[in-house]
Design a protein around this motif. Structure first.
Motif, PDB file in Angstrom:
ATOM      1  N   LEU A  20       0.841  -1.209   0.000  1.00  9.87           N
ATOM      2  CA  LEU A  20       0.000   0.000   0.000  1.00  9.87           C
ATOM      3  C   LEU A  20       0.869   1.249   0.000  1.00  9.87           C
ATOM      4  CD1 LEU A  20      -2.346  -1.358   2.745  1.00  9.87           C
ATOM      5  CD2 LEU A  20      -3.137  -0.687   0.485  1.00  9.87           C
ATOM      6  N   GLU A  21       0.605   2.145  -0.925  1.00 10.97           N
ATOM      7  CA  GLU A  21       1.388   3.385  -1.025  1.00 10.97           C
ATOM      8  C   GLU A  21       0.426   4.551  -1.230  1.00 10.97           C
ATOM      9  OE1 GLU A  21       4.631   4.683  -0.818  1.00 10.97           O
ATOM     10  OE2 GLU A  21       3.498   6.511  -1.240  1.00 10.97           O
ATOM     11  N   VAL A  22       0.608   5.581  -0.429  1.00  6.59           N
ATOM     12  CA  VAL A  22      -0.296   6.730  -0.516  1.00  6.59           C
ATOM     13  C   VAL A  22      -0.023   7.574  -1.773  1.00  6.59           C
ATOM     14  CG1 VAL A  22       1.132   8.219   0.925  1.00  6.59           C
ATOM     15  CG2 VAL A  22      -1.290   8.650   0.799  1.00  6.59           C
ATOM     16  N   HIS A  61      24.576   8.470   3.910  1.00  8.26           N
ATOM     17  CA  HIS A  61      23.261   8.923   3.482  1.00  8.26           C
ATOM     18  C   HIS A  61      22.386   7.668   3.581  1.00  8.26           C
ATOM     19  CE1 HIS A  61      24.923  12.639   1.389  1.00  8.26           C
ATOM     20  NE2 HIS A  61      25.971  11.994   1.863  1.00  8.26           N
ATOM     21  N   THR A  62      21.111   7.821   3.819  1.00  7.19           N
ATOM     22  CA  THR A  62      20.336   6.688   4.334  1.00  7.19           C
ATOM     23  C   THR A  62      19.593   5.842   3.296  1.00  7.19           C
ATOM     24  OG1 THR A  62      18.777   8.445   4.911  1.00  7.19           O
ATOM     25  CG2 THR A  62      20.038   7.475   6.709  1.00  7.19           C
ATOM     26  N   ASN A  63      19.778   6.141   2.015  1.00  7.77           N
ATOM     27  CA  ASN A  63      19.061   5.385   0.990  1.00  7.77           C
ATOM     28  C   ASN A  63      19.518   3.916   0.950  1.00  7.77           C
ATOM     29  OD1 ASN A  63      17.143   5.519  -1.195  1.00  7.77           O
ATOM     30  ND2 ASN A  63      18.854   5.333  -2.613  1.00  7.77           N
ATOM     31  N   VAL A  64      20.815   3.704   0.786  1.00  7.18           N
ATOM     32  CA  VAL A  64      21.347   2.339   0.700  1.00  7.18           C
ATOM     33  C   VAL A  64      21.085   1.564   2.005  1.00  7.18           C
ATOM     34  CG1 VAL A  64      23.408   0.937   0.280  1.00  7.18           C
ATOM     35  CG2 VAL A  64      23.049   3.046  -1.002  1.00  7.18           C
TER      36      VAL A  64
HETATM   37  C1  LIG Z   1      15.298  15.386  -0.880  1.00  6.19           C
HETATM   38  C2  LIG Z   1      16.004  14.173  -0.348  1.00  6.19           C
HETATM   39  C3  LIG Z   1      17.311  13.909  -0.762  1.00  6.19           C
HETATM   40  C4  LIG Z   1      17.965  12.770  -0.289  1.00  6.19           C
HETATM   41  N1  LIG Z   1      19.178  12.449  -0.822  1.00  6.19           N
HETATM   42  C5  LIG Z   1      19.740  11.249  -0.505  1.00  6.19           C
HETATM   43  C6  LIG Z   1      20.916  10.800  -1.183  1.00  6.19           C
HETATM   44  O1  LIG Z   1      21.439  11.447  -2.068  1.00  6.19           O
HETATM   45  N2  LIG Z   1      21.435   9.602  -0.813  1.00  6.19           N
HETATM   46  C7  LIG Z   1      20.885   8.840   0.178  1.00  6.19           C
HETATM   47  O2  LIG Z   1      21.437   7.785   0.496  1.00  6.19           O
HETATM   48  N3  LIG Z   1      19.762   9.246   0.817  1.00  6.19           N
HETATM   49  C8  LIG Z   1      19.162  10.400   0.477  1.00  6.19           C
HETATM   50  N4  LIG Z   1      17.990  10.772   1.067  1.00  6.19           N
HETATM   51  C9  LIG Z   1      17.410   9.890   2.101  1.00  6.19           C
HETATM   52  C10 LIG Z   1      16.792   8.625   1.550  1.00  6.19           C
HETATM   53  O3  LIG Z   1      16.142   8.843   0.323  1.00  6.19           O
HETATM   54  C11 LIG Z   1      15.799   8.077   2.580  1.00  6.19           C
HETATM   55  O4  LIG Z   1      16.475   7.883   3.801  1.00  6.19           O
HETATM   56  C12 LIG Z   1      15.193   6.752   2.165  1.00  6.19           C
HETATM   57  O5  LIG Z   1      14.474   6.877   0.974  1.00  6.19           O
HETATM   58  C13 LIG Z   1      14.272   6.265   3.269  1.00  6.19           C
HETATM   59  O6  LIG Z   1      13.679   5.073   2.869  1.00  6.19           O
HETATM   60  P1  LIG Z   1      12.478   4.437   3.694  1.00  6.19           P
HETATM   61  O7  LIG Z   1      12.291   3.082   3.104  1.00  6.19           O
HETATM   62  O8  LIG Z   1      12.814   4.510   5.138  1.00  6.19           O
HETATM   63  O9  LIG Z   1      11.202   5.337   3.480  1.00  6.19           O
HETATM   64  P2  LIG Z   1      10.713   6.426   2.450  1.00  6.19           P
HETATM   65  O10 LIG Z   1      11.628   6.524   1.296  1.00  6.19           O
HETATM   66  O11 LIG Z   1      10.435   7.658   3.236  1.00  6.19           O
HETATM   67  O12 LIG Z   1       9.341   5.804   1.924  1.00  6.19           O
HETATM   68  C14 LIG Z   1       8.211   5.653   2.705  1.00  6.19           C
HETATM   69  C15 LIG Z   1       6.993   5.521   1.803  1.00  6.19           C
HETATM   70  O13 LIG Z   1       5.856   5.237   2.606  1.00  6.19           O
HETATM   71  C16 LIG Z   1       4.742   5.974   2.131  1.00  6.19           C
HETATM   72  N5  LIG Z   1       3.781   6.161   3.217  1.00  6.19           N
HETATM   73  C17 LIG Z   1       3.958   6.899   4.333  1.00  6.19           C
HETATM   74  N6  LIG Z   1       2.856   6.857   5.097  1.00  6.19           N
HETATM   75  C18 LIG Z   1       1.964   6.076   4.454  1.00  6.19           C
HETATM   76  C19 LIG Z   1       0.644   5.664   4.754  1.00  6.19           C
HETATM   77  N7  LIG Z   1       0.024   6.044   5.874  1.00  6.19           N
HETATM   78  N8  LIG Z   1      -0.008   4.871   3.865  1.00  6.19           N
HETATM   79  C20 LIG Z   1       0.604   4.454   2.708  1.00  6.19           C
HETATM   80  N9  LIG Z   1       1.874   4.837   2.385  1.00  6.19           N
HETATM   81  C21 LIG Z   1       2.544   5.629   3.254  1.00  6.19           C
HETATM   82  C22 LIG Z   1       5.368   7.271   1.666  1.00  6.19           C
HETATM   83  O14 LIG Z   1       4.521   7.970   0.789  1.00  6.19           O
HETATM   84  C23 LIG Z   1       6.664   6.793   1.035  1.00  6.19           C
HETATM   85  O15 LIG Z   1       6.496   6.510  -0.318  1.00  6.19           O
HETATM   86  C24 LIG Z   1      17.314  11.910   0.643  1.00  6.19           C
HETATM   87  C25 LIG Z   1      16.019  12.190   1.059  1.00  6.19           C
HETATM   88  C26 LIG Z   1      15.353  13.297   0.565  1.00  6.19           C
HETATM   89  C27 LIG Z   1      13.951  13.556   1.020  1.00  6.19           C
END
Ligand SMILES: Cc1cc2nc3c(=O)[nH]c(=O)nc-3n(C[C@H](O)[C@H](O)[C@H](O)COP(=O)(O)OP(=O)(O)OC[C@H]3O[C@@H](n4cnc5c(N)ncnc54)[C@H](O)[C@@H]3O)c2cc1C
Length: 619
Positions: free
Chosen positions: A85-87, A598-601
């Motif tokens: 599920l994705e908003v 950075h927290t993506n990987v």
């Molecule tokens: C502008 C920006 C630049 C960045 N640059 C970098 C970079 O260069 N390198 C790097 O390593 N990291 C970078 N980051 C950080 C990295 O992208 C994030 O740490 C990472 O994507 C987090 O992953 P996640 O799986 O924790 O959640 P997220 O990527 O935050 O995904 C969570 C998902 O859950 C969905 N969601 C939330 N609540 C609900 C709900 N109630 N119902 C359904 N869906 C919901 C959201 O819409 C979202 O799509 C950056 C972040 C941002 C915002």
């Protein structure tokens, strides 16, 4: 990843017209909480058929890097029925263009959150509110981020394990970092990488002169050129990019798009989960409530519910469902199911964007002209050219300041990022707006500069001692939570001292031949609001830091992983929520302390790891 083959010119030109209100993506009121609470497609939900229920083995909430990997790996088992599920909606191929990543912060692909006002911080930003963007799109923040690819330091993960998180040492996590990646960077440490994973990593095809000068100067200062995703992180490098042939690799096009035809995987977009359904007597999570097409719906989970909504939304969802600090939930009238310190700790990486370096030559990325030049599209199609740059981030260095109290001599406390431009680069249109820089500061500092002769070296504080927290505003799932960064508040002022030491480091760096060649100098126009301090005194820099430091969007720790004995822990090392069965949290919210990355990987890695933990339990 599946990057798109061709980008129609019509789509490309839309970007230069981004002020056109008729475009579906662009919302000028992007930082308005009201708009986000009632975007089209949401609003008041009706329960048309309250008995309509669906049943799955696993339900995953949120499609960021962690959620997408989990959906991919669990649906490898054809006997399991998975719901994701994705908003947000599906991303357009325009999001694959690295150079324009910033633009998508002004679309409904961004939650648009703002941090609460903090005394004596964010003084140079509109309303003194820091922008905390988060992806709200299939693929999560990986669709709007800068694509800088970093694993982190081995010490980070060894520390997690030492603090009681079994299975989370670097050695044990190594295979998960390898599993996702397809490493194409030219200079790499052998034995540290894998080719053939779903997430491509490569060098950026375009480099400005300022990046070359930064890398050269760091080496002249004695820092080695390193594969910072390999054996040693300490040193300098051009950025490794999560791209393929110059196009973004996101969680969407790497992990979801290629498998969407799997019959056992259902993906709902524009579906907002409003509550985790938990039996108050048995404390078992049996499903979720969500809103789609303005209808309240319920999905049941036979095995588990996995929350991967990101570091700002996972805690929100837990608290809305009765899992959180007892007193806070009671104040809001939410029946408490499990008293846990959800949202009590929130770490973030703060970056300082106030070190503008002027040069006597054109040294920056020619972004402003490139955006309107048809030739750059042809180059982009060939996987090269200016559009492949990561929104300006070109090279980085991991260094250690004398302030560090860490035992290991090569454990970095500062990352320096060389940005091939300044907020004037795109004529002040978008870059500066992402940080909400006030007109007064922009007009004084950056407007007088040309676009081509000034770049930025930004120090990032890797291991902040200060930490913030978050809480709910109300029990309405459409209300923004309240975020408190609490930056630079540690009593010993170590965060501030580390930042100031990093500024001194950059000043020394400017004396190195590669930068001296361009007569590189720190712009010394006194910052409005700090003119009363002697320029270049520590007090002056503290004032500047309080004006122009901003989040680099690496929020973590809001659902902290830790052993049961840890009073701050919300989930175990199997990522199971304490006290509740059938419920895990898996995303950056579980990261127990700040990491050198950075927290993506790390989020992809968390997804890979938890998918295996789930398979161990159920396969
Ligand atoms: C502008 C920006 C630049 C960045 N640059 C970098 C970079 O260069 N390198 C790097 O390593 N990291 C970078 N980051 C950080 C990295 O992208 C994030 O740490 C990472 O994507 C987090 O992953 P996640 O799986 O924790 O959640 P997220 O990527 O935050 O995904 C969570 C998902 O859950 C969905 N969601 C939330 N609540 C609900 C709900 N109630 N119902 C359904 N869906 C919901 C959201 O819409 C979202 O799509 C950056 C972040 C941002 C915002």
């Amino acid at each position: 990843c599946n990057v798109s083959g061709f980008m129609p010119y019509r789509l490309y030109t839309n970007i230069s017209l981004y002020y056109d209100p008729s475009l579906p993506l662009i919302h000028p009121a992007y930082t308005s909480e009201n708009w986000y609470n009632n975007p089209s497609g949401y609003g008041e939900a009706h329960t048309k058929n309250p008995n309509s229920e669906e049943e799955y083995d696993f339900i995953i909430v949120g499609s960021g890097p962690a959620g997408s990997v989990i959906a991919n790996r669990l649906s490898e088992n054809p006997n399991w029925k998975i719901l994701l599920l994705e908003v947000g909606k599906e991303p357009t191929t325009l999001t694959e263009i690295p150079a324009i990543a910033y633009y998508f912060q002004f679309t409904d692909y961004n939650w648009g959150y703002l941090m609460e006002e903090q005394e004596n911080m964010a003084l140079g930003f509109i309303d003194r509110r820091m922008h905390w963007p988060r992806g709200r799109v299939l693929g999560g923040s990986s669709v709007i981020n800068w694509m800088i690819h970093t694993r982190g330091n081995q010490i980070d993960y060894n520390r997690w394990a030492k603090n009681g998180n079994k299975g989370w040492s670097y050695k044990e996590l190594f295979r998960y970092f390898l599993k996702s990646e397809s490493f194409d960077v030219k200079l790499k440490d052998s034995g540290y990488h894998h080719h053939g994973g779903k997430l491509n990593v490569e060098d950026v095809a375009y480099r400005s002169k300022s990046a070359d000068a930064f890398v050269g100067a760091m080496q002249e200062m004695g820092y080695p050129y390193v594969d910072y995703n390999g054996k040693k992180q300490y040193g300098v490098s051009y950025v490794h990019a999560t791209t393929k042939r110059g196009r973004r690799c996101s969680a969407f096009n790497s992990f979801l798009e290629p498998i969407r035809s799997r019959a056992n995987l259902k993906i709902y977009t524009s579906a907002k989960v409003t509550k985790i359904l938990i039996d108050a007597n048995t404390k078992h999570a049996w499903g979720v409530k969500f809103v789609k097409d303005r209808q309240n719906r319920i999905a049941k989970a036979k095995k588990e519910v996995i929350i991967s909504a990101g570091a700002l939304s996972s805690p929100q969802l837990l608290m809305l469902s009765g899992i959180g600090p007892k007193k806070h939930l009671e104040e809001l009238g939410i029946p408490v199911i499990q008293n846990l310190p959800v949202g009590r700790k929130l770490y973030d990486h703060l970056g300082f964007f106030g070190l503008t370096i002027t040069a006597n030559d054109s040294v920056t990325i020619p972004l402003e002209t490139a955006l309107y030049d048809l030739r750059t599209i042809i180059e982009y199609k060939q996987g090269k050219g200016v559009l492949a740059t990561l929104s300006g981030a070109e090279a980085l260095a991991f260094v250690r300041t004398p302030v560090s109290k860490e035992a290991h001599p090569f454990y970095p406390d500062i990352e320096l990022i060389s940005f091939g431009g300044n907020p004037r680069l795109d004529n002040g249109e978008v870059y500066r707006k992402t940080a909400r820089i006030t007109d007064e500061i922009y007009n004084k500092i950056w407007r007088p500069l040309g676009t081509s002769k000034a770049f930025i070296i930004a120090p990032i504080l890797l291991h902040p001692k200060s930490c913030g927290y978050m809480k709910l505003k109300s029990k309405n799932p459409y209300d923004w939570p309240r975020f408190y960064g609490n930056y630079l508040t540690d009593p010993e002022k170590l965060d501030l001292k580390t930042f100031i030491a990093s500024i001194r480091f950059v000043q020394n760096l400017l004396g190195m031949p590669s930068l001296r060649r361009y007569n590189a100098k720190l712009l010394d126009t006194p910052l409005p609001g700090c003119q009363h301090y002697i320029y270049d005194s520590d007090n002056y820099w503290e004032c500047s830091l309080r004006h122009l430091s901003t989040s680099v969007h690496h929020q973590t720790t809001t659902c902290k992983m830790g052993p049961k004995s840890d009073p701050e822990a919300v989930v175990s090392d199997k990522l199971k929520v304490y006290g509740i069965s059938g419920l895990r949290v898996a995303d950056t919210s579980i990261i127990p302390e700040p990491i050198t990355a950075h927290t993506n990987v790390p989020s992809f890695m968390i997804g890979e790891k938890v998918a295996d933990l789930i398979k161990e339990d159920w396969w």
